[in-house]
Design an enzyme around this catalytic site. Structure first.
Site: not given
Length: 482
Positions: A79-80, A235
């Site tokens: 992520m991110h 995830d």
């Protein structure tokens, strides 16, 4: 057949699953992380595509007939990450990853704007996407002026697979631009970072169709026509789909490089002050809360590196009988910490070392320190309104019975071990591919695995663990003030 693609930090995993949810095969493609400066963490998006090709090629070599039968693909991803594209779709710079802390000052400035916590339900953490874009604007202004799209890592993979810029809510909730309660982009928050919705991908639910594999790519992989790609998930939400953690009250603890305590919720329950992440789940009308620690098994790996001993050799002398904590305490803040401290600059420490301290005592302290950090996460979830009766353990660290006993005792909560099998993010992604391709009921598909065994808290050392946890809790403010 259904294919799950999990784009992690260290590699891409491709998993084949049949319509009965039996795992047929899996293959991997490796990835490396570039750290050009202290606190920086980057990857070249082209490497994700190369690793995916490697993983799928492995499946094609071993199971070509099964690959032909694939009808749906699900995506999971780290992520991110900020993947920046220009108007032609070209990548402008290496992706700034989830564990990159360069934008901690920008995150603090955004977090000081009360609109962010109000609309997203979360603290603006340095690892989130929005502060990364502010950093780019301030430090690479010519490049920022060229940004036409901002994609998360798995959604760049989707662009390559389908030619479409699409994301879904669970991953997008970690950008600090999503109105998490209403599951849509916030034009107000985007504008505060000099962006607008044209810079963002279109949103779908994780269970919905989020594109179709390009015909030429499907042909090169030996697949048939019209292979749908599900919206997918970040995830942790994908792992929750794999574990069946999709109904209220269900929870898991993940012991990977980082550590996660994840609980599914039927409603939106934000409490940003607790430093708990409140995100959309991959299933419609479902949310989740999670506490995150940045160094779980990575703490033991660090000790392994500095002692020159393999992790298994460090833990072997402990056996499986849980010991009472010694006077040695370990703070696992090797890369800073998220929940509950939101502190990118704090660093780890051993406290209470003496002449008699050796590798066994230090290993025990590392295991206990991670367990206490997860206990911090449990307390944060409680403050956010979530009580957990039990948790299921997943991740590489869950193979250590001693570690699980320490966690169960630190939490005061039974820890279930699933039956043997692969229930991780790639499996969850494959489940989402099945749902998108068939329209099946997500709750019917995303069932939990059978429980193989349960580890209960050990009453004879619970008092000693409680005292050691109190000592652990007192050390962070002391370190912060030092």
């Amino acid at each position: 057949m259904y294919l799950g693609l999990d784009l992690g930090t260290s590699g891409v995993k491709a998993l084949l699953m049949d319509g009965e949810q039996r795992i047929i095969a899996s293959a991997n493609g490796e990835l490396q992380v570039s750290r050009p400066r202290s606190g920086w963490s980057e990857q070249n998006p082209q490497d994700w595509l190369n690793a995916t090709q490697t993983a799928v090629a492995g499946l094609r070599a071993s199971h070509p007939a099964e690959l032909v039968a694939v009808k749906g693909i699900g995506l999971s991803g780290q992520m991110h990450g900020a993947t920046l594209l220009d108007a032609s779709g070209a990548v402008l710079r290496p992706c700034i990853l989830w564990n990159d802390t360069r934008s901690h000052k920008e995150a603090a400035i955004l977090d000081a704007d009360p609109r962010f916590r109000s609309i997203t339900g979360n603290i603006v953490f340095p690892g989130f996407t929005a502060p990364k874009l502010v950093w780019v604007k301030e430090n690479e202004p010519n490049l920022f002026a060229q940004v036409a799209k901002v994609l998360l890592p798995k959604d760049y993979l989707r662009l390559w697979l389908t030619g479409e810029t699409i994301s879904e809510m669970s991953d997008s909730a970690g950008t600090a631009w999503l109105d998490v309660g209403n599951r849509r982009w916030s034009s107000e928050l985007l504008a505060s970072t000099d962006l607008d919705e044209s810079h963002m991908p279109r949103l779908v639910e994780g269970t919905q169709v989020g594109g179709v594999v390009r015909a030429e790519l499907a042909a090169s992989w030996g697949m048939g026509s019209r292979v749908v790609v599900a919206g997918g998930a970040g995830d942790n939400a994908a792992s929750a789909c794999g574990m069946g953690t999709v109904t209220p009250g269900s929870a898991f603890v993940s012991l990977g490089t980082s550590g996660v305590l994840f609980a599914a919720n039927a409603s939106y329950l934000p409490n940003a002050e607790s430093a708990v992440h409140t995100f959309c789940h991959a299933l419609p009308n479902t949310w989740h809360q999670m506490g995150v620690i940045l160094s779980a098994t990575d703490s033991l790996n660090w000790l392994s590196r500095i002692t020159g001993k393999k992790a298994a050799d460090l833990t072997q002398p402990l056996g499986e009988t849980l010991r009472a904590p010694t006077g040695v305490t370990f703070l696992p803040y090797l890369s800073g910490e998220r929940t509950p401290h939101n502190d990118a600059l704090i660093r780890g420490a051993f406290v209470g070392l003496e002449q008699e301290t050796g590798p066994v005592e230090m290993t025990q302290a590392v295991i206990e320190g991670v367990a206490f950090a997860i206990r911090d996460n449990l307390e944060a979830l409680r403050s956010a309104g979530t009580e957990l009766a039990r948790v299921t353990a997943i991740g590489g660290g869950s193979r250590s019975v001693y570690w699980l006993k320490a966690i169960a005792t630190a939490l005061g909560t039974p820890v279930d071990l699933p039956a043997d099998g692969d229930f991780g993010a790639a499996f969850g992604a494959a489940r989402l591919g099945l749902i998108a391709a068939t329209g099946a009921d997500p709750v019917v598909v995303c069932t939990p695995p059978a429980t193989r065994s349960t580890i209960d808290p050990e009453g004879d050392v619970m008092s000693a663990f409680a005292d050691a946890y109190g000592r652990y809790r007192r050390l962070y403010p002391a370190m912060k003030a030092a």
